[in-house]
Scaffold this motif. Structure first.
Motif, mmCIF file in Angstrom:
data_model
loop_
_atom_site.group_PDB
_atom_site.id
_atom_site.type_symbol
_atom_site.label_atom_id
_atom_site.label_comp_id
_atom_site.label_asym_id
_atom_site.label_seq_id
_atom_site.Cartn_x
_atom_site.Cartn_y
_atom_site.Cartn_z
ATOM 1 N N THR A 112 0.874 -1.058 0.154
ATOM 2 C CA THR A 112 -0.050 -0.022 0.014
ATOM 3 C C THR A 112 0.989 1.145 -0.009
ATOM 4 N N ARG A 114 0.997 5.748 -0.034
ATOM 5 C CA ARG A 114 0.198 6.879 -0.028
ATOM 6 C C ARG A 114 1.206 8.127 -0.173
ATOM 7 N N GLU A 118 -1.969 11.874 -2.643
ATOM 8 C CA GLU A 118 -2.761 10.847 -2.048
ATOM 9 C C GLU A 118 -3.212 11.074 -0.606
ATOM 10 N N GLN A 119 -2.035 11.190 0.329
ATOM 11 C CA GLN A 119 -2.575 11.637 1.598
ATOM 12 C C GLN A 119 -3.386 12.979 1.825
ATOM 13 N N ARG A 122 -6.776 11.672 1.269
ATOM 14 C CA ARG A 122 -7.129 10.569 2.041
ATOM 15 C C ARG A 122 -7.076 9.197 0.994
ATOM 16 N N ALA A 124 -5.068 6.078 -1.163
ATOM 17 C CA ALA A 124 -4.139 5.040 -1.449
ATOM 18 C C ALA A 124 -3.984 4.322 -2.573
ATOM 19 N N HIS A 144 -8.115 5.438 1.626
ATOM 20 C CA HIS A 144 -7.004 4.826 2.497
ATOM 21 C C HIS A 144 -7.182 3.728 3.441
#
Length: 166
Positions: A112, A114, A118-119, A122, A124, A144
């Motif tokens: 996975t 992130r 992407e963070q 939210r 992933a 995520h």
């Protein structure tokens, strides 16, 4: 001729998260802004080439904005994924659609990832690595928490599936 018991490949059932559209738009805008900034800066400093550089900057900006407006919504409609007890199914691509299927017995690793954008959204990406020469299967644009649950489920399924993943 098709027999009565022929199994047809059906589209995977799950769409990516709706926030993926904004994530893809942000990535396209960032990818457009960099060359536009370079062309504009060069145009500011190179007098004889200024008109051509500024024209190129405008063309890149227009193309980038058009892609940003159209492509993410289109990608959202065509990107699909599904995990069953037997395999991971992914369909990607807008013009050239690619269907990838990874049987559980062939899965070697599940990751996975992130990234910073992407963070922010939210989201992933789950990467399923197999022994395929085609490379890993990526399911991007997942919530995520769903991605973490999916990685956990895939790990359990591959552990319980007989085979050597080669």
């Amino acid at each position: 001729m098709r027999g009565e018991d022929t199994v047809r490949l059906r589209p995977p059932r799950n769409a990516v998260d709706e926030r993926a559209v904004a994530w893809w738009r942000s990535r396209l805008l960032a990818g457009t802004a960099a060359p536009v900034a370079v062309l504009a800066a060069l145009g500011a400093f190179l007098g004889p080439a200024r008109p051509w550089l500024l024209l190129a900057a405008g063309a890149v900006a227009a193309l980038g904005l058009a892609c940003t407006a159209v492509l993410p919504s289109w990608w959202f409609r065509v990107h699909r994924w599904e995990v069953t007890d037997e395999a991971v199914y992914v369909r990607t691509g807008a013009l050239w659609q690619e269907w990838r299927i990874a049987p559980m017995s062939r899965i070697q690793t599940v990751d996975t990832v992130r990234g910073p954008l992407e963070q922010t959204f939210r989201l992933a990406t789950v990467t399923v690595t197999t022994a395929s020469s085609k490379g890993a299967i990526r399911i991007g644009g997942l919530d995520h928490e769903l991605a973490a649950d999916l990685a956990e489920r895939l790990t359990a399924l591959t552990r319980a599936t007989p085979g050597d993943a080669t």
